[in-house]
Design a protein around this motif. Structure first.
Motif, PDB file in Angstrom:
ATOM      1  N   GLU A  26       3.863  -2.796 -10.228  1.00 47.98           N
ATOM      2  CA  GLU A  26       4.845  -3.482 -11.055  1.00 47.98           C
ATOM      3  C   GLU A  26       6.075  -2.611 -11.299  1.00 47.98           C
ATOM      4  OE1 GLU A  26       4.712  -6.769 -12.243  1.00 47.98           O
ATOM      5  OE2 GLU A  26       3.169  -6.781 -10.690  1.00 47.98           O
ATOM      6  N   ALA A  27       5.904  -1.297 -11.262  1.00 44.96           N
ATOM      7  CA  ALA A  27       7.022  -0.375 -11.451  1.00 44.96           C
ATOM      8  C   ALA A  27       7.725  -0.034 -10.143  1.00 44.96           C
ATOM      9  CB  ALA A  27       6.533   0.903 -12.123  1.00 44.96           C
ATOM     10  N   GLY A  28       7.251  -0.582  -9.022  1.00 44.35           N
ATOM     11  CA  GLY A  28       7.879  -0.323  -7.731  1.00 44.35           C
ATOM     12  C   GLY A  28       7.403   0.931  -7.026  1.00 44.35           C
ATOM     13  N   HIS A  29       6.337   1.565  -7.527  1.00 45.83           N
ATOM     14  CA  HIS A  29       5.801   2.785  -6.907  1.00 45.83           C
ATOM     15  C   HIS A  29       4.676   2.404  -5.936  1.00 45.83           C
ATOM     16  CE1 HIS A  29       8.276   4.805  -9.755  1.00 45.83           C
ATOM     17  NE2 HIS A  29       7.510   4.521 -10.799  1.00 45.83           N
ATOM     18  N   HIS A  30       5.024   1.831  -4.808  1.00 44.81           N
ATOM     19  CA  HIS A  30       4.022   1.224  -3.939  1.00 44.81           C
ATOM     20  C   HIS A  30       3.176   2.257  -3.194  1.00 44.81           C
ATOM     21  CE1 HIS A  30       5.478  -2.786  -4.761  1.00 44.81           C
ATOM     22  NE2 HIS A  30       6.722  -2.364  -4.564  1.00 44.81           N
ATOM     23  N   GLU A  31       3.739   3.392  -2.870  1.00 47.51           N
ATOM     24  CA  GLU A  31       2.937   4.427  -2.213  1.00 47.51           C
ATOM     25  C   GLU A  31       1.861   4.949  -3.151  1.00 47.51           C
ATOM     26  OE1 GLU A  31       2.731   5.678   0.809  1.00 47.51           O
ATOM     27  OE2 GLU A  31       4.169   4.226   1.579  1.00 47.51           O
ATOM     28  N   ARG A  32       2.240   5.237  -4.392  1.00 47.79           N
ATOM     29  CA  ARG A  32       1.246   5.725  -5.350  1.00 47.79           C
ATOM     30  C   ARG A  32       0.216   4.642  -5.649  1.00 47.79           C
ATOM     31  NH1 ARG A  32       3.798   8.321 -10.493  1.00 47.79           N
ATOM     32  NH2 ARG A  32       3.947   6.160 -11.210  1.00 47.79           N
ATOM     33  N   ALA A  33       0.655   3.404  -5.698  1.00 45.32           N
ATOM     34  CA  ALA A  33      -0.296   2.306  -5.908  1.00 45.32           C
ATOM     35  C   ALA A  33      -1.324   2.274  -4.778  1.00 45.32           C
ATOM     36  CB  ALA A  33       0.440   0.975  -5.995  1.00 45.32           C
ATOM     37  N   ALA A  34      -0.860   2.444  -3.539  1.00 45.79           N
ATOM     38  CA  ALA A  34      -1.790   2.445  -2.399  1.00 45.79           C
ATOM     39  C   ALA A  34      -2.778   3.597  -2.501  1.00 45.79           C
ATOM     40  CB  ALA A  34      -0.999   2.519  -1.095  1.00 45.79           C
ATOM     41  N   ASP A  35      -2.300   4.760  -2.929  1.00 43.89           N
ATOM     42  CA  ASP A  35      -3.202   5.910  -3.101  1.00 43.89           C
ATOM     43  C   ASP A  35      -4.270   5.598  -4.141  1.00 43.89           C
ATOM     44  OD1 ASP A  35      -1.793   7.394  -1.251  1.00 43.89           O
ATOM     45  OD2 ASP A  35      -0.568   8.429  -2.760  1.00 43.89           O
ATOM     46  N   ARG A  36      -3.844   5.028  -5.257  1.00 44.77           N
ATOM     47  CA  ARG A  36      -4.813   4.756  -6.327  1.00 44.77           C
ATOM     48  C   ARG A  36      -5.785   3.652  -5.926  1.00 44.77           C
ATOM     49  NH1 ARG A  36      -0.799   5.861 -11.487  1.00 44.77           N
ATOM     50  NH2 ARG A  36      -1.834   7.778 -12.143  1.00 44.77           N
ATOM     51  N   TYR A  37      -5.309   2.656  -5.211  1.00 43.33           N
ATOM     52  CA  TYR A  37      -6.229   1.629  -4.727  1.00 43.33           C
ATOM     53  C   TYR A  37      -7.271   2.233  -3.792  1.00 43.33           C
ATOM     54  CZ  TYR A  37      -4.524  -2.850  -6.506  1.00 43.33           C
ATOM     55  OH  TYR A  37      -4.230  -3.914  -7.309  1.00 43.33           O
ATOM     56  N   THR A  38      -6.845   3.147  -2.922  1.00 47.85           N
ATOM     57  CA  THR A  38      -7.787   3.792  -2.010  1.00 47.85           C
ATOM     58  C   THR A  38      -8.832   4.568  -2.785  1.00 47.85           C
ATOM     59  OG1 THR A  38      -6.082   3.974  -0.303  1.00 47.85           O
ATOM     60  CG2 THR A  38      -7.994   5.436  -0.109  1.00 47.85           C
ATOM     61  N   GLU A  39      -8.401   5.327  -3.797  1.00 49.65           N
ATOM     62  CA  GLU A  39      -9.336   6.105  -4.598  1.00 49.65           C
ATOM     63  C   GLU A  39     -10.268   5.189  -5.385  1.00 49.65           C
ATOM     64  OE1 GLU A  39      -9.318   9.634  -8.034  1.00 49.65           O
ATOM     65  OE2 GLU A  39      -7.412   8.849  -7.236  1.00 49.65           O
ATOM     66  N   ILE A  95      -6.358  -3.770   0.346  1.00 49.68           N
ATOM     67  CA  ILE A  95      -5.820  -4.029   1.681  1.00 49.68           C
ATOM     68  C   ILE A  95      -4.380  -4.525   1.588  1.00 49.68           C
ATOM     69  CG2 ILE A  95      -6.028  -5.529   3.707  1.00 49.68           C
ATOM     70  CD1 ILE A  95      -9.084  -5.383   3.291  1.00 49.68           C
ATOM     71  N   GLU A  96      -4.125  -5.452   0.659  1.00 49.14           N
ATOM     72  CA  GLU A  96      -2.768  -5.980   0.514  1.00 49.14           C
ATOM     73  C   GLU A  96      -1.790  -4.882   0.099  1.00 49.14           C
ATOM     74  OE1 GLU A  96      -3.518  -9.123  -2.248  1.00 49.14           O
ATOM     75  OE2 GLU A  96      -3.903 -10.610  -0.672  1.00 49.14           O
ATOM     76  N   ALA A  97      -2.218  -3.987  -0.802  1.00 46.28           N
ATOM     77  CA  ALA A  97      -1.336  -2.893  -1.231  1.00 46.28           C
ATOM     78  C   ALA A  97      -1.073  -1.920  -0.085  1.00 46.28           C
ATOM     79  CB  ALA A  97      -1.967  -2.159  -2.416  1.00 46.28           C
ATOM     80  N   LEU A  98      -2.080  -1.617   0.690  1.00 49.58           N
ATOM     81  CA  LEU A  98      -1.914  -0.688   1.812  1.00 49.58           C
ATOM     82  C   LEU A  98      -1.032  -1.290   2.902  1.00 49.58           C
ATOM     83  CD1 LEU A  98      -5.571   0.577   1.757  1.00 49.58           C
ATOM     84  CD2 LEU A  98      -3.569   2.087   1.617  1.00 49.58           C
ATOM     85  N   LEU A  99      -1.200  -2.579   3.176  1.00 48.87           N
ATOM     86  CA  LEU A  99      -0.324  -3.219   4.156  1.00 48.87           C
ATOM     87  C   LEU A  99       1.114  -3.247   3.663  1.00 48.87           C
ATOM     88  CD1 LEU A  99      -2.499  -6.229   5.411  1.00 48.87           C
ATOM     89  CD2 LEU A  99      -1.965  -4.108   6.621  1.00 48.87           C
ATOM     90  N   HIS A 100       1.310  -3.465   2.373  1.00 47.90           N
ATOM     91  CA  HIS A 100       2.667  -3.480   1.818  1.00 47.90           C
ATOM     92  C   HIS A 100       3.345  -2.127   2.004  1.00 47.90           C
ATOM     93  CE1 HIS A 100       5.863  -3.530  -1.262  1.00 47.90           C
ATOM     94  NE2 HIS A 100       5.866  -4.846  -1.067  1.00 47.90           N
ATOM     95  N   SER A 101       2.550  -1.074   1.983  1.00 41.61           N
ATOM     96  CA  SER A 101       3.097   0.270   2.160  1.00 41.61           C
ATOM     97  C   SER A 101       3.134   0.708   3.622  1.00 41.61           C
ATOM     98  CB  SER A 101       2.276   1.272   1.342  1.00 41.61           C
ATOM     99  OG  SER A 101       2.407   1.014  -0.040  1.00 41.61           O
ATOM    100  N   GLY A 102       2.787  -0.197   4.525  1.00 38.55           N
ATOM    101  CA  GLY A 102       2.826   0.135   5.942  1.00 38.55           C
ATOM    102  C   GLY A 102       1.697   1.027   6.395  1.00 38.55           C
ATOM    103  N   ARG A 103       0.581   1.020   5.671  1.00 36.36           N
ATOM    104  CA  ARG A 103      -0.539   1.916   5.989  1.00 36.36           C
ATOM    105  C   ARG A 103      -1.702   1.104   6.566  1.00 36.36           C
ATOM    106  NH1 ARG A 103      -0.230   5.460   0.446  1.00 36.36           N
ATOM    107  NH2 ARG A 103      -2.340   6.086   1.084  1.00 36.36           N
ATOM    108  N   ALA A 104      -1.500   0.637   7.795  1.00 37.22           N
ATOM    109  CA  ALA A 104      -2.498  -0.223   8.423  1.00 37.22           C
ATOM    110  C   ALA A 104      -3.823   0.502   8.628  1.00 37.22           C
ATOM    111  CB  ALA A 104      -1.969  -0.749   9.755  1.00 37.22           C
ATOM    112  N   ALA A 105      -3.782   1.796   8.921  1.00 34.62           N
ATOM    113  CA  ALA A 105      -5.034   2.537   9.132  1.00 34.62           C
ATOM    114  C   ALA A 105      -5.856   2.583   7.858  1.00 34.62           C
ATOM    115  CB  ALA A 105      -4.721   3.945   9.617  1.00 34.62           C
ATOM    116  N   GLY A 106      -5.201   2.790   6.718  1.00 35.97           N
ATOM    117  CA  GLY A 106      -5.916   2.777   5.446  1.00 35.97           C
ATOM    118  C   GLY A 106      -6.475   1.407   5.144  1.00 35.97           C
TER     119      GLY A 106
END
Length: 667
Positions: free
Chosen positions: A522-535, A576-587
């Motif tokens: 929601e704050a626009g920090h999509h890379e950090r969001a992807a990291d936290r979703y992965t964790e 998966i949706e957050a990782l795809l939004h960040s361009g991290r298909a492997a994750g």
């Protein structure tokens, strides 16, 4: 006089898709509601309408949970019903499904007055997901189909004004924190079902209020109401005043004359009787009328286009007839909410019954006049007012016999506040496992911790519960729930701090990590969001497979496993949706590979698989996903995602089976 109006229990057997479990992740994201207009579009609206459109629109589903656990495999299932019947009408009510009137039969003619859906197929139309079509539903809370669409309500037998019996339905509406009741009264010898409705505000503050009674009727009808103008609202999200009956070269009072799904909110003049009717070409059908407090009248049509036809098929069995909706509400449009003053209530009476009127075809004013004259002959306006006056003293009457149980949330609120709500008892006996930790917070001032593997349970977000959480000892669960309440209140910085504190001490980290990931998005920090979703997903998988070294207790392993599977699917999809939004298909692929096979086979996940394959550069394999076939059971009204993915994967015109478009393609 011998009163022979009866209420009895009955069990219906319907082809039904099970509702499945609720989504365990709190609904932190802004509400995706289709019925909104841009601020700039309010300038040309009447002042009172513009004010009510801008008054406290709903921005969050909290504390309600999203209901997306259903599928599309229907099997015969038993559905509990309550039947209210006199010698003229038979009303079949489903107390376990929002108190829906599934059927209203006129016994002398054998006519079904409503559109009666032959199946029970949940679809994503309620504010919180699961909804089904047909009958008469009671929509309260906020713009849209109520969160109670597929939830149980309390039901009881109560005395009726004529000495017979009424069927009372009541529940606690959680989005606005208000109790409501619906009294179904069928006087002996009457061709009309009277429905007394009351919404109460026990708070010491005003509360925005919403109500629309939604009646499904066969669409091969002409819909009549005493209006020469209407407010048209389509999925282009524009509200415009249009003439009635003709608009854009077609008579829109015939539902199939509209190409796309649309709402027509009729501008009924002040002082005019409030009614709406749906009549076949011979002039027979259903009429609804009410006292003046229920101001609005509306026609909803699916339209004749391929998207509307596809939705009609989606909601029932192929080959059955279509339907439209005629509705009645507290405001002129469904985009509005009205102010309910502190410690006050609003109440009215509706009447539903058969109408045999002159054929409705022809010139509009004459057709409306003939229909209204016939209504006045069979049910005078004064008789509706008299029925309302007769019902009001009975609205506080306590139930004689409890027939069905709703949720325990109202009982929890009454326990907390000590409010007296005559006629609608919210007994402590209704409290269940979902309310137990909150009852413990009330009793001891501390929020109890739960077993290591258990999901956190439901959050409460009203100011009084937030205050209790703020003064409770700062355990991990208390901090987690406090963060959800703070987020709902708009205090996002404090919510993040609460979730971060919960992480410091929580044995189970994924619930707070997921909340922090949403905050990042929601704050626009999509890379950090992807990291936290992965964790978060890693932590959940360890807990679900027992890799954390802790086992279930007291023989609860099966329950924990079932709850964990639901959480894995919900969190995996978001990750998966957050990782795809960040361009991290492997994750995203790593998360996908750890989802259970049964989860990956669901239609929503097949669509997600096609998006993942496209991100990996495998267009042919993404096209093959569509060729294999899938159905996204929880496709949201107005959602055009399937079409967008199809365009990327296939590129040909969208086939009929995937065409759910509810607006012109140019928008």
């Amino acid at each position: 006089m011998v009163i022979v109006t009866t209420i009895r229990r009955e069990v219906l057997t319907l082809p039904a898709a099970p509702l499945g479990p609720d989504n365990p992740l709190p609904a932190l994201r802004p509400l995706d509601e289709a019925h909104r207009i841009e601020d700039r579009d309010r300038d040309g609206l009447p002042h009172d309408m513009a004010r009510q459109i801008g008054y406290a629109p709903l921005h969050s589903l909290l504390p309600a949970r999203i209901r997306d656990g259903y599928g599309r495999t229907r099997r015969p299932a038993a559905v509990d019903a309550l039947v209210l019947e006199n010698d003229r009408l038979r009303a079949t009510v489903l107390p376990g499904l929002g108190g829906r009137i599934a059927s209203l039969v006129h016994k002398p003619t054998g006519r079904e007055l409503l559109y009666r859906n032959p199946v029970l197929q949940p679809a994503n139309f309620a504010l919180n997901g699961a909804w089904f079509s047909g009958g008469i539903e009671w929509n309260t809370g906020a713009t849209g189909h109520t969160t109670l669409s597929c939830a149980p309500v309390h039901a009881a037998r109560v005395p009726a004004p004529d000495g017979g019996a009424m069927l009372r339905l009541w529940e606690w509406e959680r989005l606005r924190d208000l109790p409501f009741q619906v009294d179904l009264w069928l006087p002996e010898g009457s061709d009309f079902l009277h429905v007394g409705v009351r919404v109460r505000n026990p708070h010491e503050r005003p509360v925005p209020t919403y109500w629309w009674s939604n009646i499904a009727v066969p669409e091969e009808r002409r819909v009549l109401a005493p209006a020469d103008e209407a407010w048209h609202f389509g999925y282009e999200r524009r509200l415009t005043r249009v003439p009635v009956p003709e608009h854009d070269g077609a008579d829109r009072t015939y539902p199939l004359n509209s190409p796309y799904a649309a709402d027509y909110f009729y501008e009924v003049p002040d002082g005019r009787r409030r009614w709406i009717a749906a009549l076949d070409e011979e002039g027979t059908g259903l009429v609804q009328t009410s006292t003046d407090a229920l101001r609005g009248r509306k026609l909803f049509v699916w339209g004749s286009g391929p998207g509307g036809r596809r939705w009609q098929q989606w909601l029932t069995e192929p080959g059955t007839g279509g339907y439209c909706e005629i509705q009645a509400g507290l405001a002129r449009t469904q985009l509005e909410h009205v102010r309910l003053e502190p410690e006050s209530e609003v109440a009215w009476l509706e009447s539903y019954g058969p109408l045999d009127a002159p054929a409705p075809a022809g010139e509009w004013d004459a057709a409306v006049r003939r229909t209204e004259e016939r209504l006045e002959a069979v049910l005078p306006r004064a008789a509706v007012e008299a029925a309302h006056a007769a019902w009001r003293p009975y609205a506080d009457t306590e139930p004689e016999e409890i027939l069905s149980a709703g949720s325990g949330w109202g009982a929890l609120e009454v326990l907390r506040s000590g409010w007296k709500l005559p006629g609608t008892p919210f007994s402590e006996s209704a409290l269940g496992a979902a309310q137990e930790p909150w009852r413990e917070l009330l009793r001891t001032g501390s929020f109890p911790e739960r077993h290591r593997q258990d999901p956190p349970g439901e959050s409460l977000v009203a100011p009084h519960w937030r205050d209790l959480l703020e003064t409770a000892p700062a355990g991990p669960l208390a901090e987690y729930h406090l963060g959800v309440a703070q987020w709902h209140a708009g205090d996002r910085a404090q919510a993040v701090r609460s979730w971060e504190r919960a992480l410091e001490r929580a044995a189970l980290r994924w619930p707070s990590l997921r909340c922090l990931a949403v905050a990042d998005q929601e704050a626009g920090h999509h890379e950090r969001a992807a990291d936290r979703y992965t964790e978060a997903f890693d932590d959940l998988c360890r807990a679900a497979t027992g890799q954390d070294g802790e086992d279930g207790e007291d023989g609860e392993d099966g329950d924990v496993s079932a709850a964990a599977a639901v959480a894995v699917a919900a969190l995996g999809r978001e990750a998966i949706e957050a990782l795809l939004h960040s361009g991290r298909a492997a994750g995203a692929r790593s998360v996908w590979d750890r989802l259970p096979a049964a989860t990956r086979a669901r239609g929503r996940f097949r669509l997600l698989e096609a998006e993942l394959l496209l991100a990996e550069g495998h267009r042919d394999r993404a096209r093959a996903v569509f060729e294999d076939g899938f159905e996204v059971a929880d496709l949201r009204e107005g959602d055009e995602r399937i079409g967008r993915v199809w365009e990327r994967a296939v590129g040909t015109p969208l086939p009929e089976r995937h065409d759910f478009r509810m607006r012109p393609s140019s928008h």
